[in-house]
Motif scaffolding. Structure first.
Motif, short mmCIF file in Angstrom:
data_model
loop_
_atom_site.label_atom_id
_atom_site.label_comp_id
_atom_site.label_asym_id
_atom_site.label_seq_id
_atom_site.Cartn_x
_atom_site.Cartn_y
_atom_site.Cartn_z
N TYR A 250 0.83 -1.21 0.00
CA TYR A 250 0.00 0.00 0.00
C TYR A 250 0.87 1.26 0.00
CZ TYR A 250 -3.58 3.43 1.08
OH TYR A 250 -4.41 4.51 1.02
N TRP A 251 2.02 1.20 0.64
CA TRP A 251 2.89 2.38 0.70
C TRP A 251 3.42 2.79 -0.67
CZ3 TRP A 251 1.42 4.18 4.95
CH2 TRP A 251 1.36 3.44 6.13
N ASP A 252 3.24 1.94 -1.67
CA ASP A 252 3.70 2.27 -3.03
C ASP A 252 2.57 2.80 -3.91
OD1 ASP A 252 6.32 1.35 -2.48
OD2 ASP A 252 5.66 -0.73 -2.81
N ILE A 253 1.41 3.07 -3.32
CA ILE A 253 0.26 3.50 -4.12
C ILE A 253 0.55 4.80 -4.86
CG2 ILE A 253 -0.88 4.82 -2.30
CD1 ILE A 253 -3.55 3.57 -3.29
N GLU A 254 0.02 4.91 -6.07
CA GLU A 254 0.20 6.09 -6.92
C GLU A 254 -1.16 6.69 -7.28
OE1 GLU A 254 2.29 4.61 -10.32
OE2 GLU A 254 4.26 4.91 -9.39
N ASP B 166 -2.90 15.59 6.72
CA ASP B 166 -3.17 14.18 6.46
C ASP B 166 -3.45 13.83 5.01
OD1 ASP B 166 -5.72 15.44 6.44
OD2 ASP B 166 -6.70 13.53 6.86
N PHE B 167 -2.79 12.76 4.56
CA PHE B 167 -3.19 12.05 3.34
C PHE B 167 -3.93 10.80 3.81
CE2 PHE B 167 0.81 13.62 0.93
CZ PHE B 167 0.11 14.69 0.37
N ARG B 168 -5.23 10.95 4.08
CA ARG B 168 -5.97 9.78 4.55
C ARG B 168 -6.19 8.79 3.41
NH1 ARG B 168 -11.24 10.89 7.74
NH2 ARG B 168 -11.27 12.82 6.58
N ALA B 169 -6.49 7.55 3.79
CA ALA B 169 -6.56 6.48 2.81
C ALA B 169 -7.65 6.71 1.76
CB ALA B 169 -6.79 5.15 3.52
N GLY B 170 -7.45 6.06 0.62
CA GLY B 170 -8.48 6.02 -0.42
C GLY B 170 -8.74 7.35 -1.09
N GLY B 171 -10.03 7.64 -1.29
CA GLY B 171 -10.43 8.82 -2.06
C GLY B 171 -9.98 10.13 -1.46
N GLU B 172 -9.76 10.16 -0.15
CA GLU B 172 -9.31 11.40 0.47
C GLU B 172 -7.94 11.81 -0.07
OE1 GLU B 172 -11.73 12.78 2.45
OE2 GLU B 172 -12.71 10.95 1.78
N THR B 173 -7.03 10.86 -0.12
CA THR B 173 -5.69 11.14 -0.63
C THR B 173 -5.73 11.50 -2.11
OG1 THR B 173 -4.67 9.69 1.00
CG2 THR B 173 -3.37 10.21 -0.95
N GLU B 174 -6.49 10.74 -2.87
CA GLU B 174 -6.61 11.03 -4.31
C GLU B 174 -7.16 12.44 -4.52
OE1 GLU B 174 -8.26 8.91 -8.39
OE2 GLU B 174 -9.13 8.35 -6.46
N SER B 175 -8.10 12.84 -3.68
CA SER B 175 -8.68 14.17 -3.77
C SER B 175 -7.62 15.25 -3.52
CB SER B 175 -9.82 14.32 -2.76
OG SER B 175 -10.32 15.63 -2.73
N TRP B 176 -6.74 15.02 -2.57
CA TRP B 176 -5.66 15.99 -2.32
C TRP B 176 -4.78 16.15 -3.57
CZ3 TRP B 176 -5.35 19.71 0.92
CH2 TRP B 176 -5.88 19.62 2.21
N PHE B 177 -4.50 15.05 -4.24
CA PHE B 177 -3.61 15.15 -5.40
C PHE B 177 -4.31 15.76 -6.61
CE2 PHE B 177 -0.97 12.65 -2.71
CZ PHE B 177 0.32 13.03 -3.08
#
Length: 516
Positions: A65-69, A359-370
């Motif tokens: 998971y730590w390698d997610i892009e 925070d880069f929270r898991a899933g869609g939250e992190t994707e939303s930040w990017f």
């Protein structure tokens, strides 16, 4: 010749001495000194302790998971989230880490969560943890052996007999939990491994509110106040005495330790939080961006502790479909279908609170930040702390055995602060200058014990003067600087926001000089 040296040579004849003492020491004239104005690096990601983005992983993830892009529209390509993070956070259950008495996931090579934690370390980042014990809506968060040993518990819904929530004042629970936390600290009370511990863990989701001590049908206000105060004392004492080297944080909630989830401010909340902070706790809040929850009391509490204790934020709204109706936020600023509005709201409240970590929270939250990548970059360049020396005065020629007077001024370009003052760090970080020989080897180390990075706040530069005896053979040398960890043999420990060459050991090169 690097840019810093060129700049120093061009500017030396015209630059003022920025209010320092007269640059004459043991017979040296002003011409024997060089005034430097190093070049500030405003863009680079600085991976420093209690600073920057925190990447979250689900408790059931494996280490890949730590390698997610995620695809970044602003860049037109995918990027690894971990490349923008300074720490990795896992909110998990006691039962996942301690499935049976004396058995711990970090010792089991076949443990999924054990490998998840080690996976962050293998990728060069420290871990952060919150341990949840409440089982009301997540299943068995406390291991079964605790109840088998006789710990009393509350069952909210008989349809879910496995959702047992232990009473935190129960002596069997405390004995088992204390044993676990001591084992956890034996493994993770190490700043090289651990960024921070979210060290309360009681209540629904471990957020330090919604705590159950008795059957709500029979509980009284008097018994609740007594139990929550005594329980907070117990749990904070436990963590503070076991995690002595790693920062501890607690949620600054208006109903800290209380059986309610939300409502008017409880009169005891500030007093209880202040007691935890007095034991060495720092702050976090789990509802940034939720303006119906993060209100005046929360803002005022953050303001009270700004630059005395660091603050870590977590966004409150979950933008994933079917989770939260974030567009109902009382601020009226979040449009349905526009999660970028939520990200902006969280960012603005974080700036107001001077947070050190986001925070880069898991899933869609992190994707939303990017997808709101400009905010990701802005926090890297504006948030937390970014430290550098903006003016230096160093000898360029000196006789062997003479004393040099080094003048140095430091700036923090971030809205947060460098929390060198927290008890777990105990002012261990200091400015140090070294003399390098012509092969880059360290020949002398001069630690300025008067330097105090926790005092460096934005728009308030701080100057120091350090006397350094140069008892070296005649020859060509160079100056270098770092913020060092005095508990680790004065090794460079903090990345500086400088556009300059660094040695393999982490010393930032400054300028050449001669010993005569």
């Amino acid at each position: 010749m690097n840019r810093i040296i060129l700049l120093a040579l061009m500017c030396f004849s015209v630059l003022p001495s920025f209010g320092q003492k007269k640059n004459v020491q043991d017979g040296l004239s002003r011409a024997d000194y060089t005034i430097l104005k190093p070049t500030y690096d405003s863009q680079s990601l600085l991976r420093n302790p209690l600073n920057g983005w925190v990447m979250y992983a689900p408790r059931n993830a494996d280490e890949t998971y730590w390698d997610i892009e995620y695809f970044v529209p602003a860049l037109g390509k995918k990027v690894k989230v971990i490349d923008y993070a300074s720490a990795c956070y896992v909110r998990t259950s006691w039962s996942s880490l301690n499935p049976s008495d004396g058995v711990y996931a970090w010792d089991d090579p076949n443990s999924k969560i054990g490998n998840l934690l080690k996976g962050a370390q293998k990728r060069g980042l420290p871990i952060a943890l919150r341990i949840v014990v409440d089982g009301r809506d997540q299943g068995q968060n406390t291991p079964g052996f605790v109840f088998e040993a006789g710990a009393k518990y509350y069952l909210e819904d008989e349809k879910h007999p496995d959702r047992q929530t232990p009473y935190p004042q129960d002596p069997v629970f405390r004995k088992c939990y204390g044993k676990f936390i001591k084992a956890l600290a034996a493994e993770f009370n190490d700043p090289a491994k651990t960024s921070f511990i979210d060290a309360y863990g009681l209540g629904k989701w471990g957020e330090a509110h919604y705590v159950v001590y008795e059957d709500p049908k029979t509980a009284t206000s008097e018994s609740t106040e007594k139990l929550k105060a005594e329980t907070l004392d117990w749990v904070t004492d436990l963590y503070a005495t076991t995690f002595t080297k790693v920062p501890l944080v607690i949620n600054y909630h208006r109903l800290v330790g209380h059986p309610l989830s939300w409502g008017a401010v409880n009169p005891s909340s500030e007093k209880l939080l202040d007691k935890a902070i007095a034991k060495g706790y720092s702050l976090r809040q789990d509802a940034f961006g939720m303006t119906g929850y993060y209100q005046g009391w929360e803002k005022d509490f953050a303001k009270k502790w700004n630059f005395k204790r660091p603050i870590i934020m977590e966004g409150g709204w979950i933008i994933a479909p079917g989770k939260h109706r974030y567009w109902t936020d009382p601020s009226g600023k979040y449009r349905e279908g526009h999660d970028e509005d939520v990200r902006s709201g969280e960012f603005d409240l974080s700036a107001e609170a001077h947070v050190n970590m986001m925070d880069f929270r898991a899933g869609g939250e992190t994707e939303s930040w990017f997808k709101s990548f400009d905010l990701v970059k802005r926090f890297i360049t504006e948030g937390g702390y970014r430290l550098y020396p903006d003016q230096l005065n160093l000898p360029k020629n000196i006789k062997s055995g003479e004393v040099a007077q080094i003048s140095h001024r430091w700036k923090n370009m971030g809205w947060g602060y460098f929390p060198n003052n927290i008890p777990q760090w105990n002012y261990k970080y200091k400015v140090a200058f070294v003399v390098l020989d012509d092969k880059g080897m360290v020949k002398k180390v001069f630690v300025d014990s008067e330097s105090e990075p926790s005092k460096w706040l934005k728009n308030a530069p701080v100057s120091y003067h350090l006397n350094a005896k140069i008892d070296l053979p005649p020859g060509n040398y160079s100056w270098a600087v770092a913020i060092v960890d005095t508990t680790k043999e004065n090794k460079p420990a903090i990345q500086l926001a400088l556009d300059a060459e660094t040695t393999a050991q982490g010393w930032t090169k400054l300028v050449a000089f001669q010993v005569k």
